[in-house]
Scaffold this active site. Structure first.
Site, PDB file in Angstrom:
ATOM      1  N   ARG A  55       0.854  -1.182   0.000  1.00  0.00           N
ATOM      2  CA  ARG A  55       0.000   0.000   0.000  1.00  0.00           C
ATOM      3  C   ARG A  55       0.893   1.236   0.000  1.00  0.00           C
ATOM      4  NH1 ARG A  55       1.929   1.356   3.942  1.00  0.00           N
ATOM      5  NH2 ARG A  55       1.112   3.411   3.589  1.00  0.00           N
ATOM      6  N   ASP A 229      -2.445  10.639  -2.505  1.00  0.00           N
ATOM      7  CA  ASP A 229      -2.739   9.601  -3.482  1.00  0.00           C
ATOM      8  C   ASP A 229      -3.125  10.183  -4.836  1.00  0.00           C
ATOM      9  OD1 ASP A 229      -3.041   6.629  -2.170  1.00  0.00           O
ATOM     10  OD2 ASP A 229      -3.236   8.239  -0.715  1.00  0.00           O
TER      11      ASP A 229
END
Length: 338
Positions: A55, A229
């Site tokens: 991740r 992100d």
């Protein structure tokens, strides 16, 4: 021959290419277990991304690039590899950037594709080190920093984005204390960030997410430093859920906010944060903790993985190309044009 990368003094490798296979450190079981899985197909790598074995936006992009190369090595259909990897997580733009770059080679030569994936990995480390220095340059002496989620060597090719700035500033003797928000529901701050900082002997205290306001009111905190992100054309930032509320709290208490991300995280095709797709993850991640129920049976929950922080709440975005002060559409476009 293996290629392994981490921060300069990390005792671990989150992503490792080894003898035509990909090894990923399982971030779901840290810090209590050190488990490494080996992958040989794009679909298995896609599962690892979806299931949070790996991740962090940059690390997801790197893993996807290697996953694409794995299917090239096996002579599998690369369009299918692209599709299965692209569908693994919807919010992190680095994933799509890495896949576009791999497909853009216009060749199914496995050696060329492995070499490109390794270049993506190495460039990410170089970018992390550069943005670490840029970000550290605006931090004053005796700084106290609050960070959220995990943005270190586990979330990137090595060194880290926000944690990379913290590492670089600490190496410059500028940081006296780091507070790590626990980051519900996956507790990346508690499990991963606290662990990484303790590996580097950087003073860290863990904070319940709900205690940030009280901390900001009572203690000296100079910076909130986080990753991203996706960053839109106007400087709005999608990041781990809880970032937006931290930025609002920071604004109220006169605390600076820094976002640290490579230029691959920018998505100039989106005008603002309103256009960012927000991943909704399973309710069970909220109603249970590592498989143990914490809410009544049948209780419903919402579980957005990300939120969007408006550019107006951000003081500086640090990238490998330099700093964007008071981000807006004009300053973002100027930096990306470099």
């Amino acid at each position: 021959m293996s290629a392994s990368h981490g921060s300069a003094n990390a005792s671990f490798h989150a992503i490792e290419w080894h003898h035509q296979s990909l090894r990923l450190l399982d971030q779901r079981v840290l810090p209590h277990e050190h488990k490494v899985h080996e992958y040989t197909t794009a679909s298995a790598v896609a599962d690892a991304i979806r299931d949070m074995v790996v991740r962090g936006a940059p690390a997801i992009g790197i893993a996807a690039a290697y996953g694409y190369a794995l299917d090239a090595l096996a002579g599998r259909d690369l369009q299918a590899a692209y599709k299965v990897l692209a569908e693994s997580r919807p919010t992190a733009v680095n994933l799509f950037w890495a896949l576009e770059r791999m497909a853009g080679i216009g060749s199914d030569d496995p050696h060329a594709l492995v070499a490109e994936a390794r270049r993506i990995h190495e460039e990410d480390i170089a970018a992390n080190l550069a943005m670490g220095q840029f970000g550290a340059s605006v931090i004053g002496e005796n700084a106290v920093i609050y960070t959220h989620c995990n943005t270190g060597a586990l979330a990137t090719g090595g060194h880290g984005t926000a944690l990379g700035v913290i590492r670089s500033a600490y190496a410059d003797n500028k940081v006296t204390q780091v507070y790590a928000g626990e980051t519900r529901p996956w507790l990346q701050g508690a499990r991963l960030t606290a662990w990484e900082l303790m590996q580097d002997n950087i003073p860290v205290s863990l904070v319940c997410d709900g205690a940030a306001a009280q901390l900001f009111k009572r203690e000296k905190v100079d910076w909130v430093i986080v990753g991203a992100d996706r960053i839109t054309a106007n400087g709005d930032v999608a990041n781990k859920i809880g970032t937006y509320s931290l930025a609002v709290l920071a604004k109220h208490h006169g605390i600076n906010v820094m976002v640290v991300a490579p230029t691959t995280t920018f998505d100039p095709s989106l005008a603002s944060g309103d256009d960012i797709p927000i991943e909704q993850r399973p309710q069970e991640e909220v109603t249970s903790l590592f498989g143990h129920p914490v809410a009544p049976a049948g209780c419903k929950a919402i579980n957005p993985s990300f939120d969007v922080t408006p550019a107006g709440l951000i003081d500086v975005i640090a990238t490998e190309k330099g700093l964007i002060m008071q981000p807006d559409a004009e300053s973002v476009a100027l930096l990306l044009a470099r």
